[in-house]
Enzyme design. Structure first.
Site, short mmCIF file in Angstrom:
data_model
loop_
_atom_site.label_atom_id
_atom_site.label_comp_id
_atom_site.label_asym_id
_atom_site.label_seq_id
_atom_site.Cartn_x
_atom_site.Cartn_y
_atom_site.Cartn_z
CG ASP A 162 -2.11 0.97 1.05
OD1 ASP A 162 -2.37 1.39 -0.10
OD2 ASP A 162 -2.76 1.30 2.06
CE LYS B 89 -3.09 4.95 1.04
NZ LYS B 89 -4.55 4.74 1.00
CG ASN C 90 -0.01 4.65 3.66
OD1 ASN C 90 -0.75 5.21 4.47
ND2 ASN C 90 -0.40 3.62 2.94
#
Length: 484
Positions: free
Chosen positions: A94, A96, A99
């Site tokens: 994840d 992106k 984050n």
């Protein structure tokens, strides 16, 4: 994190993986964990607060895209952060801008490991669920929905390519109005991937980096870890070995250690969730067993200077010098900041011929020596483990022999007649559907027998014997004598 939600979505809950990465991870590049604990309803992770905000908010401050010099710094630190997770044997899944967190002095910290999975022995993860954020999903993750095939850490490098595209061009390359349309573009990225009209403003090196990431997994940069990026022209001039001590291109405005102005705070981020205590009537037995061993407390050896960074930020408000945060970071030894194979190369630069050079040391020769040393250590550990296995096998055989002497095992062909334990209590004899080799212990207890099926017999009988061991022992000797 709500326990009830985790149990209801066990197939997508990666709470154990998240905890493990935070405990074992490289605190230069990921958020530092201080405590993990739980109560009846929730799991808790107490981490450092990255007061500098996140990359998504930073992009918003610069009109959705940032200068190439800034992008080079952030992408270099993200490379190191992703590589540190892969070295642990995990895939983030994840990556992106949301984050990518920023510390008070502007350095990158990778966060949100709630989608992490451990790589299996084949070097891949096997999941048929599209976990992650749609615009950043790699095509191999989407293919796994139907093919059931695994995918490797290359999916994180694809997401890095999407982040690089967004930093330089202000949008993601496969955005669409609906999810099916977005997924379709990603699956057929060869037909849909293109640079926008303003691509001329981005260097050829920047476009080359993006093209080296948004491609098929077997061609993608990152297969060799962070080293694949060290020699890429886009990162020319980056001092990888001392990157964490470099001055970031942007200094977040921070008023105190709990300042939230660098985040676009969502009001409903703390939504009301169902509690286990309110579900006692339907709460499954042993619901909390899944969370045994979750608690953790960082020791003095595992803590880094990140907590001091927040404290120093508060001191700045009281009139302390602006360099306190950076001074705290510089108290760490440089050797601790380096990946193990490269810890002797303190400054790296890009030579005119496109080769990577180290100060007074040839990088390839030093890497070869370091890898040779690691290979020798691994072989030595392997030999030690083999010897330990042989010792354990000897002990196991010894225990088995001792166990057999303790058991009074009689003639293996001695069987007792089988009777059906009928619910009606008629006590009729049943056909000898199965026989039980008798194993007699010297003490009084319940005797359990291994069932042996006879060919061609379809009936089933059960035998339960509970008697004094001494009496049975005498009886079995008599039977053995008669048989002989």
């Amino acid at each position: 994190m709500n326990k009830w939600e985790i149990l209801n979505h066990a197939e997508t809950a990666c709470y154990q993986e998240e905890r493990e990465v935070l405990v074992r991870g490289d605190r230069r590049w990921i958020t530092a964990l201080h405590y993990a604990f739980q109560d009846d309803n929730y799991l808790y992770l107490a981490m450092d607060y990255c007061v500098g905000g996140d990359l998504l908010t930073l992009l918003g401050k610069f009109g959705d895209h940032i200068p190439e010099e800034m992008a080079q710094f952030y992408l270099a630190e993200i490379v190191m952060a992703i590589d540190s997770v892969h070295k642990l044997g995990y895939v983030h899944r994840d990556i992106k801008p949301d984050n990518i967190l920023l510390t008070a002095d502007g350095h990158v910290k990778l966060g949100d490991f709630g989608s992490c999975l451990r790589l299996q022995e084949d070097g891949m993860v096997h999941s048929s669920l599209a976990v992650g954020t749609p615009d950043y999903l790699s095509p191999e993750i989407l293919r796994a929905l139907e093919s059931r095939e695994g995918y490797g850490p290359e999916c994180d490098w694809w997401a890095l390519g999407i982040c690089a595209f967004e930093m330089l061009f202000g949008s993601t390359p496969f955005y669409a109005e609906s999810l099916p349309e977005t997924y379709g573009k990603i699956l057929h990225f060869q037909e849909h991937f293109e640079f926008p009209p303003l691509a001329a403003a981005v260097s050829a090196e920047g476009r080359s980096l993006i093209q080296g990431l948004i491609c098929e997994p077997q061609e993608r940069l990152g297969a060799g870890g962070a080293l694949d990026f060290w020699g890429h022209p886009f990162f020319s001039g980056v001092h990888w070995a001392t990157l964490h001590h470099c001055t970031p291109p942007y200094q977040p405005t921070v008023s105190n250690g709990t300042d939230t102005s660098n985040f676009d705070v969502v009001d409903d981020c703390l939504s009301r969730m169902e509690a286990l205590s309110g579900m006692r009537g339907s709460q499954p037995a042993g619901a909390h067993l899944a969370f045994v061993g979750y608690s953790y407390m960082a020791t003095g050896e595992t803590k880094d200077c990140s907590r001091d960074t927040v404290m120093s930020t508060d001191k700045q408000q009281s009139g302390d010098s602006e360099g306190l945060i950076r001074d705290n970071l510089l108290t760490e030894s440089v050797s601790e900041e380096l990946p193990k194979p490269f810890e002797h190369h303190l400054v790296l630069s890009k030579g005119p011929a496109g080769h990577v050079h180290g100060d007074d040391t040839d990088l390839d020769a030093a890497m070869t020596m370091e890898l040779h040393r690691q290979l020798q250590e691994a072989e030595q550990r392997s030999r030690g483990l083999e010897e330990e296995i042989r010792q354990l096998q000897g002990e196991l055989e010894s225990l088995r022999a001792r166990r057999l002497t303790e058991l009074n095992i009689h003639e293996p062909h001695l069987f007792l007649p089988a009777h059906r334990l009928d619910a009606t209590g008629d006590g009729k004899l049943a056909p000898p559907a199965c026989h039980y080799p008798l194993v007699i212990r010297l003490h009084r207890h319940l005797l359990l027998f291994h069932r042996v099926w006879r060919p061609g017999v379809t009936g089933e009988s059960y035998l339960l014997v509970c008697a004094a061991g001494v009496e049975l022992q005498a009886w079995s000797r008599q039977q053995s004598a008669e048989l002989s």
